[in-house]
Design an enzyme around this catalytic site. Structure first.
Site, mmCIF file in Angstrom:
data_model
loop_
_atom_site.group_PDB
_atom_site.id
_atom_site.type_symbol
_atom_site.label_atom_id
_atom_site.label_comp_id
_atom_site.label_asym_id
_atom_site.label_seq_id
_atom_site.Cartn_x
_atom_site.Cartn_y
_atom_site.Cartn_z
ATOM 1 C CB ALA A 122 36.254 37.535 44.361
ATOM 2 C CD GLU A 139 39.038 34.439 52.575
ATOM 3 O OE1 GLU A 139 38.637 35.113 51.602
ATOM 4 O OE2 GLU A 139 39.032 34.875 53.733
ATOM 5 C CG HIS A 140 40.724 35.965 47.205
ATOM 6 N ND1 HIS A 140 40.820 36.317 48.534
ATOM 7 C CD2 HIS A 140 41.969 36.080 46.687
ATOM 8 C CE1 HIS A 140 42.073 36.638 48.811
ATOM 9 N NE2 HIS A 140 42.788 36.498 47.710
ATOM 10 C CG ASN A 141 41.523 33.981 42.809
ATOM 11 O OD1 ASN A 141 40.548 34.032 42.069
ATOM 12 N ND2 ASN A 141 42.322 35.005 42.991
ATOM 13 C CB ALA A 142 39.791 28.524 47.377
#
Length: 211
Positions: A122, A139-142
């Site tokens: 996400a 992963e998220h917000n990478a």
């Protein structure tokens, strides 16, 4: 029905790119490669037609076909992307395997290679012309810049920033919040726990700069 695709490059990720388009029922019209020795050969029944700079093939791009750049050398990859931008005013399409998962609010640019079992979380951002090999986890917000390469099975944790042209070897782990600088190289299997500067090469667990 999507337009057929011409794949620029017939080595390295070209064969898996063909498999990705097959997985999505997209027809591959043929390959173009600068190596004349392989012109007229086939990859899984699809022909290597000729040279990427041949106007006869280039004029098909944008009108009758799309283009995908399957070249792992970043400099030549960039050259081919610019060729398509300038001569045909088109961006290469993405090659995204049907068995990858991309979050509904992740953002992805153009011309990316995303192989089977990749998971993009996400809010993650992927630039353009990246190569993300099988079973990598973003992963998220990478955030990945343009022309980034991620090796198979690598884990890019949340809030990581990977700048343009960086290379992450297979099975590497980048811990949350770390920045990987422009054109840097992370050795296979490394665990990166702190920021890596531009053009640096690091390796090991924990990853240390290679002199």
């Amino acid at each position: 029905m999507e337009k057929p695709v011409i794949i620029f490059g017939a080595k390295g990720i070209a064969h898996p790119a063909l498999e990705i388009f097959n997985s999505n029922n997209v027809v591959v019209f043929g390959f173009l490669d600068e190596d004349e020795k392989i012109h007229g050969t086939e990859i899984n029944t699809v022909s290597v037609l000729g040279n990427p700079e041949d106007d006869g093939f280039l004029k098909l791009i944008g009108q009758k076909t799309e283009a995908f750049v399957a070249e792992e050398n970043p400099k030549y990859r960039k050259f081919l992307v610019e060729l398509l931008n300038e001569r045909r005013k088109v961006q290469p399409v993405n090659a995204i395997h049907q068995r990858s998962y991309i979050s509904t609010d992740a953002t992805i640019g153009h011309g990316n290679f995303i192989n089977a079992n990749v998971n993009i979380g996400a809010g993650a951002k992927v630039g353009s012309h990246c190569i993300i090999n099988s079973a990598a986890v973003i992963e998220h917000n990478a955030s990945l810049g343009d022309f980034v390469q991620i090796g198979a099975g690598s884990v890019i944790n949340s809030e990581v920033t990977i700048e343009e042209g960086a290379f992450i070897g297979s099975g590497a782990t980048i811990v949350a919040g770390v920045t990987i600088g422009k054109n840097s190289r992370i050795g296979a299997g490394s665990v990166v726990i702190s920021t890596v500067g531009a053009n640096e090469t690091v390796f090991g667990n924990p990853a240390a700069k290679v002199k």
